[in-house]
Motif scaffolding. Structure first.
Motif, PDB file in Angstrom:
ATOM      1  N   THR A  81       0.863  -1.176   0.000  1.00  0.00           N
ATOM      2  CA  THR A  81       0.000   0.000   0.000  1.00  0.00           C
ATOM      3  C   THR A  81       0.900   1.227   0.000  1.00  0.00           C
ATOM      4  OG1 THR A  81      -1.785  -1.099   1.194  1.00  0.00           O
ATOM      5  CG2 THR A  81      -1.755   1.300   1.255  1.00  0.00           C
ATOM      6  N   VAL A  82       0.696   2.120  -0.952  1.00  0.00           N
ATOM      7  CA  VAL A  82       1.550   3.294  -1.101  1.00  0.00           C
ATOM      8  C   VAL A  82       0.918   4.498  -0.414  1.00  0.00           C
ATOM      9  CG1 VAL A  82       2.537   2.414  -3.248  1.00  0.00           C
ATOM     10  CG2 VAL A  82       0.524   3.933  -3.330  1.00  0.00           C
ATOM     11  N   GLN A  83       1.570   5.632  -0.536  1.00  0.00           N
ATOM     12  CA  GLN A  83       1.110   6.862   0.123  1.00  0.00           C
ATOM     13  C   GLN A  83       0.072   7.587  -0.738  1.00  0.00           C
ATOM     14  OE1 GLN A  83       5.181   8.234   0.349  1.00  0.00           O
ATOM     15  NE2 GLN A  83       5.156   8.141   2.586  1.00  0.00           N
ATOM     16  N   TYR A  84      -1.107   6.977  -0.828  1.00  0.00           N
ATOM     17  CA  TYR A  84      -2.199   7.640  -1.549  1.00  0.00           C
ATOM     18  C   TYR A  84      -2.473   9.012  -0.943  1.00  0.00           C
ATOM     19  CZ  TYR A  84      -3.185   2.881  -3.273  1.00  0.00           C
ATOM     20  OH  TYR A  84      -3.091   1.639  -3.844  1.00  0.00           O
ATOM     21  N   ASP A  85      -2.397   9.088   0.387  1.00  0.00           N
ATOM     22  CA  ASP A  85      -2.689  10.362   1.056  1.00  0.00           C
ATOM     23  C   ASP A  85      -1.730  11.457   0.620  1.00  0.00           C
ATOM     24  OD1 ASP A  85      -0.586   8.979   2.276  1.00  0.00           O
ATOM     25  OD2 ASP A  85      -1.039   9.732   4.279  1.00  0.00           O
ATOM     26  N   LYS A  86      -0.481  11.102   0.423  1.00  0.00           N
ATOM     27  CA  LYS A  86       0.520  12.087   0.007  1.00  0.00           C
ATOM     28  C   LYS A  86       0.237  12.593  -1.398  1.00  0.00           C
ATOM     29  CE  LYS A  86       5.553  12.633  -0.299  1.00  0.00           C
ATOM     30  NZ  LYS A  86       6.858  11.958  -0.037  1.00  0.00           N
ATOM     31  N   VAL A  87      -0.123  11.689  -2.297  1.00  0.00           N
ATOM     32  CA  VAL A  87      -0.435  12.091  -3.664  1.00  0.00           C
ATOM     33  C   VAL A  87      -1.666  12.990  -3.678  1.00  0.00           C
ATOM     34  CG1 VAL A  87      -1.054  11.289  -5.976  1.00  0.00           C
ATOM     35  CG2 VAL A  87       0.596   9.996  -4.612  1.00  0.00           C
TER      36      VAL A  87
END
Length: 842
Positions: free
Chosen positions: A169-175
């Motif tokens: 799971t990647v940093q969707y929030d950051k994007v």
């Protein structure tokens, strides 16, 4: 008492019904575009650093791959022109696909249509990749004895041997917050801080340039969709659809390049990231994680400011759910049996705690549950985090969804998972904010390269090796632990099993580490790595150890079979003296008189193969099995028949795991330790540790087909027990007894996840009483330190009828293992395994 949540269900739009119908109109199709474009780029970048070649290939693909906007969709971005189609990934492996060109459309598990033109294009592309794939490199790194163990089905690491890794799971929030342009700025700042005299300058600067190039490629890809939507809007005569297309164009011009300003932009930005992570590599289980947390600020702001209604927001969420089912992946035939159902295991979880230990259930948590009810498809693999502050309303809504029979959601226990992750080195704050990957695997989003699902380890096979003194099909595969006929105590037998286990585990580790190294060497992923800490600061991809947390998580399965087997041996052979180990060995070899097995006739098998090869033949496994079966059948004397019948009946009377019997359950706990404890002593090439999981996906069926009879009375070539669940049909004292038994296992040490399947008759969850009883069962199991539960709520007769008349059950979704799938897309053997599971009631 009134609820603080607005848990009034939202409406399902007619648009969603039509989108789902269009998605499943035809068989999935394999398309050649990505493989052709990838190969074009690789031919032009010979001799360049591999990380730059990967970035340039990614950019070439995104700039040129055909794109489409499907009718009525509000969230755009499709990896193939055909709905549910898939691209191929020859940089990982290709030989299996060529070998299956003419059979992949007809196979029982996950068939794909492939045109003659596509076969021609891919065959031409594949010529370039001979000797260049990760699978070929991994095999060259692997110890011969590890490769031999794979050939003999002791374990299989085929998931990453043939494919990309995913499981992240990647940093969707950051994007969503700063956009890819923000990540480009961070990479550029790190690049500016590099000095040509730095010891790691060569690798670091190439990696950072690759990140910038990859992120720019995604921005360009979104721009292509903006232009396409604007063009279609200009040509559209329907005023409502024209406005939708103009909004899509505006969204794609903005995101994911920049931070999202609205809920619809956030949805579109999320989707581009989710889709293109899977375009970059062949990995699956790329999981959205805590969607209700990072999307909630955009939802709430729009709702509070009157720019969106709950029904409109629900439709956008539903659209994302449809898109998650549009993604697909073709696997080799053997792997397709193990992952049957076209699943990509995109796990999305709601509820749970924040880093300060406060419950964070919100309105979007409920919308996610209702989206699964509206779309009624396998993806996403919806999950719910549960702890003592989880609102009752959330669990009731989750139970309503479970009651539909969809097999969603799965339930996870914060009180076990958080401390187990802290024990593996996560901070308290990171552990509290965990999400689930794929089937049941916990990790901290945006900081972890977990290598979950790294291999399937069949715990029954080392037990077979004890009986054969380490030999299988004429070869020495395991250790020589002595003839069982000479063992005079149970401790001797159990010690032999532990030694076989420890040796086979060491081979599994060798195989996983070889594959891990090959991925770092040949397929580093700059786009994925741009959204995982601390890759930018370390100047490394996740494949090279750039993540904060690095693990490898292979899973063992068959615990119930091994526990029941060893318990039966201890009781019948060493405590009650009713049978000898020699007689047990003979009965196993004869499959309890009910068919063919190959435990103690492996020597015979090897000799037959040698003789046929001397005669110039290339014998198939089926041919050899037929010859041996004929020999065994003629040798089945009256004495053998009496032995088999007598022993089989005695085994049936021995207590079994799953019935809340303390002696058996604690014994099963010790059996599980034979896998979980040795594994955690090993390290991987990324500097991290191995951690055990106890779940099979659905590999317990095909790998059971490669396993001989076991001392618990399981017949040869039938499924082994799945996850930590009891053997199908042996848990006869009700669901609470089963939960009590399974809770006695040490779920904390299995920090890569455990899996408990239960099946209920629909009547058990009827009415409010049924829902409350169901919620109470989950709470009780979790209070006893169980880690995970998932359910099928479907009548056995319905499943049987669906086998006979699949055309009448196109939308029947069931829980398979750590995922749900359309029942009619599963192989017959996997359907049978689900039907066999004990049907519980309260």
């Amino acid at each position: 008492m009134s609820s603080k949540f607005n848990n009034n269900p939202t409406a399902k739009s007619e648009r969603i019904t039509r989108l789902v119908e269009n998605l499943y109109r035809n068989m999935p199709e394999i398309e050649p575009a990505r493989a052709v474009l990838l190969t074009e780029s690789y031919k032009e970048t010979e001799g360049e650093p591999i990380i730059m070649r990967r970035a340039k290939a990614f950019a070439h693909i995104l700039a040129n791959i055909p794109i489409t906007i499907r009718d009525e969709e509000l969230i755009v971005g499709s990896s193939t022109l055909a709905p549910r189609g898939c691209q191929t990934f020859p940089e990982f492996s290709y030989e299996w696909l060529e070998a299956e060109f003419d059979t992949i459309e007809k196979r029982s598990a996950d068939p794909f249509y492939i045109s003659e033109e596509t076969k021609k294009q891919l065959a031409e592309v594949h010529k370039y990749w001979k000797g260049k794939t990760t699978s070929e490199l991994a095999l060259s790194y692997m110890a011969p004895e590890a490769a031999r163990a794979i050939e003999h089905n002791i374990f299989t690491p085929g998931n990453y041997f043939y494919n990309g890794v995913g499981h992240v799971t990647v940093q969707y929030d950051k994007v969503l917050e700063i956009g890819l342009e923000g990540i480009i700025r961070e990479a550029a700042a790190e690049l500016a801080g590099c000095s040509v005299g730095d010891g790691d300058y060569a690798r670091r600067h190439c990696f950072l340039e690759a990140v910038i190039m990859s992120c720019a490629a995604v921005i360009g890809y979104a721009g292509r969709y903006a232009a396409l939507a604007a063009k279609e809007a200009q040509e559209c005569t329907d005023a409502e659809r024209k406005q939708e297309l103009l909004q899509i164009a505006s969204n794609c011009e903005r995101v994911p390049a920049k931070g999202a300003r609205s809920f619809q932009e956030a949805c579109q930005s999320f989707w581009f990231i989710q889709q293109l992570l899977q375009m970059e590599s062949s990995g699956h289980s790329i999981s959205p994680g805590r969607f209700d947390q990072y999307m909630y600020p955009y939802y709430k702001k729009d709702l509070d400011e009157g720019r969106i209604t709950r029904d409109q927001a629900q439709e956008l969420v539903d659209c994302i759910w449809v898109k998650l089912n549009d993604l697909n992946k073709a696997r080799d035939a053997a792997s397709a049996e193990g992952f049957a159902g076209y699943s990509l295991f995109q796990n999305l979880i709601v509820g749970g705690q924040d880093e300060d230990g406060r419950d964070v259930t919100n309105d979007l948590s409920f919308l996610c549950i209702w989206a699964s009810a509206h779309v009624f498809l396998p993806q996403p693999s919806l999950s719910v985090r549960v702890w003592n502050c989880t609102p009752h309303e959330l669990l009731v809504e989750a139970a309503r969804l479970t009651r539909t029979g969809i097999g969603l959601p799965a339930y996870y226990n914060d009180e076990v998972i958080i401390p187990s992750l802290m024990n593996r080195g996560l901070t308290l704050e990171d552990a509290r904010t965990y999400n689930i990957i794929g089937c049941v695997e916990p990790q901290k989003a945006g900081k972890t390269e977990g290598w979950h699902d790294a291999a399937f380890f069949n715990m029954c096979r080392p037990l077979e090796l004890v009986f054969s003194n380490g030999r299988d099909k004429g070869e020495q595969v395991g250790l020589q632990t002595g003839a069982v006929e000479d063992m005079t105590t149970f401790d001797q037998f159990f010690d032999a099993y532990k030694k076989q286990m420890e040796y086979c585990i060491s081979l599994l580790v060798n195989a996983d580490n070889a594959i891990d190294t090959a991925h770092a060497d040949r397929c580093p992923l700059p786009f994925l790595s741009s959204m995982v800490d601390d890759c930018l600061k370390r100047g490394k991809t996740v494949q090279e150890g750039g993540a904060v947390y690095n693990f490898t998580g292979p899973q063992g399965f068959g615990i119930a079979n091994v526990a029941d087997s060893l318990f039966a041996i201890r009781k019948l052979v060493f405590e009650e003296n009713k049978v000898t180990l020699a007689e047990y060995k003979r009965a196993l070899a004869l499959n309890f008189g009910k068919g063919f097995d190959s435990i103690t006739v492996s020597e015979m098998t090897g000799e037959i193969i040698k003789e046929l090869q001397k005669a110039g033949q290339k014998p198939s496994e089926a041919q050899v099995a037929g010859i041996v079966k004929g020999i065994v059948d003629t040798q089945l004397s009256d004495k053998d028949r009496q032995l088999c019948e007598k022993l089989y009946d005695m085994i049936e009377e021995v207590p079994k795991f799953g019935n809340d019997l303390e002696e058996v359950d604690l014994f099963a706990r010790e059996v599980a330790y034979t896998y979980t404890r040795p594994l955690q002593n090993y390290r991987n090439p990324r500097g991290g540790t191995f951690q055990a999981g106890l779940y099979p996906v659905s590999a317990n069926v095909p790998l059971g087909a490669q396993t001989g009879a076991t001392p618990d009375g399981r017949l040869a070539h039938t499924p082994v027990a799945d996850g930590v669940s009891p053997t199908a049909g042996k848990d006869v004292n009700g669901p609470t007894a089963t939960a009590n038994s399974v809770s006695k296992l040490d779920h904390g040490i299995a920090s890569n996840g455990t899996l408990l399947n239960q099946k209920f008759h629909p009547s058990a969850l009827s009415g409010d009483e049924g829902l409350n009883n169901f919620v109470a069962l989950i709470r009780s199991y979790f209070d006893q330190k169980g880690s995970h539960m998932q359910f099928n709520v479907v009548d056995k007769n319905t499943l049987i009828d669906a086998q006979k008349h699949p055309e009448n059950y196109k939308h029947l979704v069931v829980r398979v293992a750590g995922y749900s799938a359309l029942f009619t897309t599963l192989s017959r053997s996997l359907q049978d395994d689900i039907i066999r599971r004990t049907e519980q009631g309260f």
